[in-house]
Motif scaffolding. Sequence first.
Motif, PDB file in Angstrom:
ATOM      1  N   GLU A 130       0.844  -1.191   0.000  1.00 29.08           N
ATOM      2  CA  GLU A 130       0.000   0.000   0.000  1.00 29.08           C
ATOM      3  C   GLU A 130       0.880   1.242   0.000  1.00 29.08           C
ATOM      4  OE1 GLU A 130      -3.587   1.967   2.655  1.00 29.08           O
ATOM      5  OE2 GLU A 130      -3.172  -0.168   2.831  1.00 29.08           O
ATOM      6  N   LEU A 131       0.645   2.146  -0.940  1.00 33.14           N
ATOM      7  CA  LEU A 131       1.437   3.364  -1.063  1.00 33.14           C
ATOM      8  C   LEU A 131       0.808   4.538  -0.334  1.00 33.14           C
ATOM      9  CD1 LEU A 131       2.403   3.166  -4.850  1.00 33.14           C
ATOM     10  CD2 LEU A 131       3.746   2.431  -2.868  1.00 33.14           C
ATOM     11  N   LYS A 132      -0.518   4.655  -0.418  1.00 34.78           N
ATOM     12  CA  LYS A 132      -1.194   5.785   0.206  1.00 34.78           C
ATOM     13  C   LYS A 132      -2.695   5.533   0.222  1.00 34.78           C
ATOM     14  CE  LYS A 132      -1.425   8.427  -4.098  1.00 34.78           C
ATOM     15  NZ  LYS A 132      -1.092   9.704  -4.748  1.00 34.78           N
ATOM     16  N   SER A 133      -3.388   6.324   1.020  1.00 38.65           N
ATOM     17  CA  SER A 133      -4.856   6.347   1.015  1.00 38.65           C
ATOM     18  C   SER A 133      -5.265   7.714   0.489  1.00 38.65           C
ATOM     19  CB  SER A 133      -5.411   6.152   2.424  1.00 38.65           C
ATOM     20  OG  SER A 133      -5.090   4.865   2.894  1.00 38.65           O
ATOM     21  N   GLN A 134      -6.363   7.751  -0.224  1.00 37.41           N
ATOM     22  CA  GLN A 134      -6.823   9.022  -0.752  1.00 37.41           C
ATOM     23  C   GLN A 134      -8.323   8.978  -0.971  1.00 37.41           C
ATOM     24  OE1 GLN A 134      -4.389   8.287  -4.459  1.00 37.41           O
ATOM     25  NE2 GLN A 134      -6.094   9.373  -5.372  1.00 37.41           N
ATOM     26  N   ARG A 135      -8.884  10.102  -1.250  1.00 33.18           N
ATOM     27  CA  ARG A 135     -10.299  10.208  -1.605  1.00 33.18           C
ATOM     28  C   ARG A 135     -10.394  10.613  -3.060  1.00 33.18           C
ATOM     29  NH1 ARG A 135     -12.931   8.552   2.640  1.00 33.18           N
ATOM     30  NH2 ARG A 135     -12.401   9.432   4.639  1.00 33.18           N
TER      31      ARG A 135
END
Length: 141
Positions: A130-135
Amino acid sequence: MHLRPAGPDDAPALARLSGEFGYSEEVAPLRERLFALLRQADQTLWLAEEDGEVLGWMNARINHQLESPPHAEITGLVVTAQRRSQGIGAALVAQAEHWARERGLGELRVRSRLERTLAHAFYRRQGYAELKSQRCFGKAL
């Protein structure tokens, strides 16, 4: 089971499988999008098939961004519910990786909705981190 590039006649099968993930099963608009994708050199669309039945599909593209080097991205991956956890998704991901390497790309990314925790576990098993969380925001125009 074998993999093959998708073609224009595959629209009904692609629409049926897309419906399993809550997307529209309407063939006509999907066929139009399919024709457009098949004409683009920076896109690939592969099917997993067995005995003439389409079991899954994978769409990947080259992503060009100003702030980072080009990379490949899986933009869609669907395997029919009855055949999940049988290596079909892994084979489609491996095909995307092969396609990306052939184009000299050093990274393949994939995005997955927050609620699709089984998909997250699948990608981790394939070696993805997992690299990042975003919307994601959108606006109808």
